[in-house]
Design a protein around this motif. Sequence first.
Motif, short mmCIF file in Angstrom:
data_model
loop_
_atom_site.label_atom_id
_atom_site.label_comp_id
_atom_site.label_asym_id
_atom_site.label_seq_id
_atom_site.Cartn_x
_atom_site.Cartn_y
_atom_site.Cartn_z
N VAL A 105 -52.77 -89.42 45.98
CA VAL A 105 -54.12 -89.98 45.46
C VAL A 105 -55.35 -89.34 46.13
CG1 VAL A 105 -53.08 -92.09 45.15
CG2 VAL A 105 -54.20 -91.79 47.43
N ALA A 106 -55.07 -88.85 47.29
CA ALA A 106 -56.43 -88.16 47.69
C ALA A 106 -56.14 -86.60 48.08
CB ALA A 106 -56.64 -88.77 49.35
N PRO A 107 -57.28 -86.02 47.92
CA PRO A 107 -57.22 -84.41 48.01
C PRO A 107 -56.74 -84.09 49.45
CG PRO A 107 -59.53 -85.02 48.08
CD PRO A 107 -58.69 -86.27 47.70
N GLY A 134 -49.46 -66.88 51.21
CA GLY A 134 -49.94 -67.76 50.33
C GLY A 134 -49.01 -67.86 48.89
N GLY A 135 -48.34 -66.77 48.76
CA GLY A 135 -47.18 -66.95 47.68
C GLY A 135 -47.75 -66.17 46.41
N ALA A 136 -49.06 -65.73 46.47
CA ALA A 136 -49.62 -65.02 45.20
C ALA A 136 -49.15 -63.84 44.88
CB ALA A 136 -51.07 -65.14 45.50
N TYR A 137 -49.63 -63.30 43.68
CA TYR A 137 -49.17 -61.87 43.70
C TYR A 137 -49.97 -61.07 44.37
CZ TYR A 137 -47.30 -63.44 38.81
OH TYR A 137 -46.59 -64.13 38.06
N GLY A 138 -49.69 -59.71 44.35
CA GLY A 138 -50.46 -58.64 45.03
C GLY A 138 -49.98 -58.74 46.71
N LEU A 172 -48.25 -72.91 49.64
CA LEU A 172 -48.73 -73.09 48.37
C LEU A 172 -49.77 -74.18 48.12
CD1 LEU A 172 -45.24 -72.91 46.45
CD2 LEU A 172 -47.04 -70.99 46.71
N ALA A 173 -50.41 -74.41 46.90
CA ALA A 173 -51.38 -75.24 46.69
C ALA A 173 -51.10 -76.13 45.49
CB ALA A 173 -53.06 -74.38 46.29
N CYS A 174 -49.78 -76.07 45.36
CA CYS A 174 -49.16 -77.14 44.20
C CYS A 174 -48.03 -77.80 44.79
CB CYS A 174 -48.89 -76.18 43.07
SG CYS A 174 -47.92 -74.81 43.45
N ALA A 231 -58.52 -75.31 41.29
CA ALA A 231 -59.29 -74.16 41.99
C ALA A 231 -59.51 -74.50 43.57
CB ALA A 231 -60.67 -73.80 41.12
N PRO A 232 -60.21 -75.59 43.81
CA PRO A 232 -60.58 -76.09 45.14
C PRO A 232 -59.39 -75.97 46.05
CG PRO A 232 -61.52 -77.50 43.67
CD PRO A 232 -60.45 -76.95 42.85
N ASP A 233 -58.17 -76.37 45.58
CA ASP A 233 -56.86 -76.42 46.47
C ASP A 233 -56.59 -75.12 46.98
OD1 ASP A 233 -56.44 -79.01 45.52
OD2 ASP A 233 -55.30 -78.53 43.99
N PHE A 234 -56.88 -74.09 46.47
CA PHE A 234 -56.30 -72.72 47.07
C PHE A 234 -57.34 -72.71 48.38
CE2 PHE A 234 -55.40 -72.21 42.74
CZ PHE A 234 -53.91 -71.57 42.85
N LEU A 235 -58.74 -72.89 48.36
CA LEU A 235 -59.35 -72.83 49.47
C LEU A 235 -59.19 -73.60 50.67
CD1 LEU A 235 -63.05 -72.06 47.89
CD2 LEU A 235 -61.37 -70.42 48.50
N ILE A 236 -58.82 -75.01 50.20
CA ILE A 236 -58.29 -75.87 51.33
C ILE A 236 -56.98 -75.51 51.75
CG2 ILE A 236 -57.52 -78.42 51.42
CD1 ILE A 236 -60.45 -78.24 51.34
N ARG A 237 -56.06 -75.01 51.01
CA ARG A 237 -54.76 -74.32 51.57
C ARG A 237 -54.83 -73.18 52.30
NH1 ARG A 237 -51.76 -70.65 48.58
NH2 ARG A 237 -53.91 -69.64 48.25
N ASN A 238 -55.89 -72.65 52.32
CA ASN A 238 -55.92 -71.41 53.51
C ASN A 238 -56.14 -71.91 54.67
OD1 ASN A 238 -55.90 -69.61 51.12
ND2 ASN A 238 -58.12 -69.25 50.97
N ARG A 239 -56.74 -72.84 55.11
CA ARG A 239 -57.02 -73.35 56.30
C ARG A 239 -55.66 -73.62 56.93
NH1 ARG A 239 -56.03 -78.11 54.23
NH2 ARG A 239 -55.56 -79.89 55.51
#
Length: 387
Positions: free
Chosen positions: A21-23, A175-179, A198-200, A235-243
Motif C-alpha cells: 500500500v505504501a511506497p 540491480g539486474g539491469a541490462y549492460g 530489483l524495483a519490482c 520510474a521512481p522505484d529504481f532510484l529508491i531501490r538504489n539506496r
Amino acid sequence: MTVRAAEEEADARARACLTAVAPPGDLWLGELLAEYGAARVWAELVAGRPAPSAPHEEGAPNGPEEASRLERRWARWSARAGRVDPDGLLSDSAEAGIRFVAPGDPEWPGRLESLDLPGGRRSHGLWVRGRGDLRHLCLRSVALVGARAATPYGEHVAAELAYGLAERSVVVVSGGAYGIDGAAHRAAQAAGNTVVVLACGLDVDYPRGHAGLFAEVARRGVLVSERPVRSTPRAPDFLIRNRLIAALTPGTVVVEAGRRSGALNTAAHAAELNRALMAVPGPVTSALSVGCHVLLRDWQAMCVTCADDVVAQVVPLGEEGAGPPRLDAALDADTRRVLDSVPRKGAGTATIAARSEGTLEGTMRALGMLAAAGLVERCSTGWRTPR
C-alpha cells in the motif's frame, strides 16, 4: 508461541501488507512505524481511522498544508489496505518461492541499520527469493553498478571485476539491469554467488530478457525487492531501490556511467552512507565514462582497475584471503540440536523447533547462524542441510 514471538509475527505480517500500500522508503511511514509499530499502523489503516498522531515528517515544512498532504497520503493508503488480503499475499508469495524478511529476523542484513538514521529512507521489510541467505551473502560483498547501454569495454571490465571478486569469495550486488549489471551478475554467478536487487515484484521478470539469469541466481544466491508480488516497476522505484544496493554492501564500484546515469545515484547513496566509493576510469573520448571521471575528480572516489584494488577497499586488512565465515565443529548444545533436527528434504522453522525441543525464536536465531556458516540452506519447504 510466546507473547514476544506472537508480537514479532504480527509485526512482520503487518510490514508485509504495508509493502502493498505504501511506497518503499517513505519517510513519514518510517516515523509512524518507529513510534507505534507496524501492527498498530496496519490496523488503523484497515479500519479506516485517521492517522495516529505522529512525529513530523523529516525535512517537510510544518503547517496546515503539510497536515493536509499527509491526510491525503494516509487516505490513499487506507483505501489500498482495504483491498489487501494478507493471507492471499503471503500464500501467493510462498507459492512463487518468495519469503518476507522483516527487521530483526535472522536473515535481515545488519548494514541496513544505517538507513534508520534521522532522515534516512529506512527499509520497512524485504521480499527475498532464492536459496541463499541474504544476511550471510552481504557480509562480504561489494556493489558493482553502471550504465544499461554499456560499451563492450564496460561489459568486459565489469565481467572481469565480478569474476575476480567471486573467486575471492566477495559477493557481487547489483540491480539486474541490462549492460553493466547483467555482465556483473553473470560473471559472479559463474565463479560464486550474487545478489540481485530489483524495483519490482520478484515474480515479475524485469527486464524480461533476464528471466533465465534471475532463475539461475535463485538457485544459489538471492533476489531482493521491497515490492510485493505482481508489482511492476515505476520510474521512481529504481532510484529508491538504489539506496538498498549501496546500503547492503561496504563499498560501491561504478564501472561505466554517463553524466546523468542512475549509477551516479547509487554512488551518491554510498557517499551519504559513508561507504567506500570506487570508479573505473575509461576512455576520455567515451560519453559513458564521463560519470566515472566526475566521481574520480570531484567525489574523491578511489580509482580501481582490478579485483585486488576493490578487495583492498572493502575487506578488512588481514582478511584478504579469508573465505565466507564458517562455524567449526564446536557448536553449542542448542545449536547442535537444531542442526541435527534439520532434515535433508527440508522442514519449516516450527517443525525444526519442535524436533529440537527449542523455542521458535531460539531456533530462528540458530538457523541464521547455521546458514551463515553454510551448514543449512533455505529451500521451498523451509530449511534443509546442503546437498
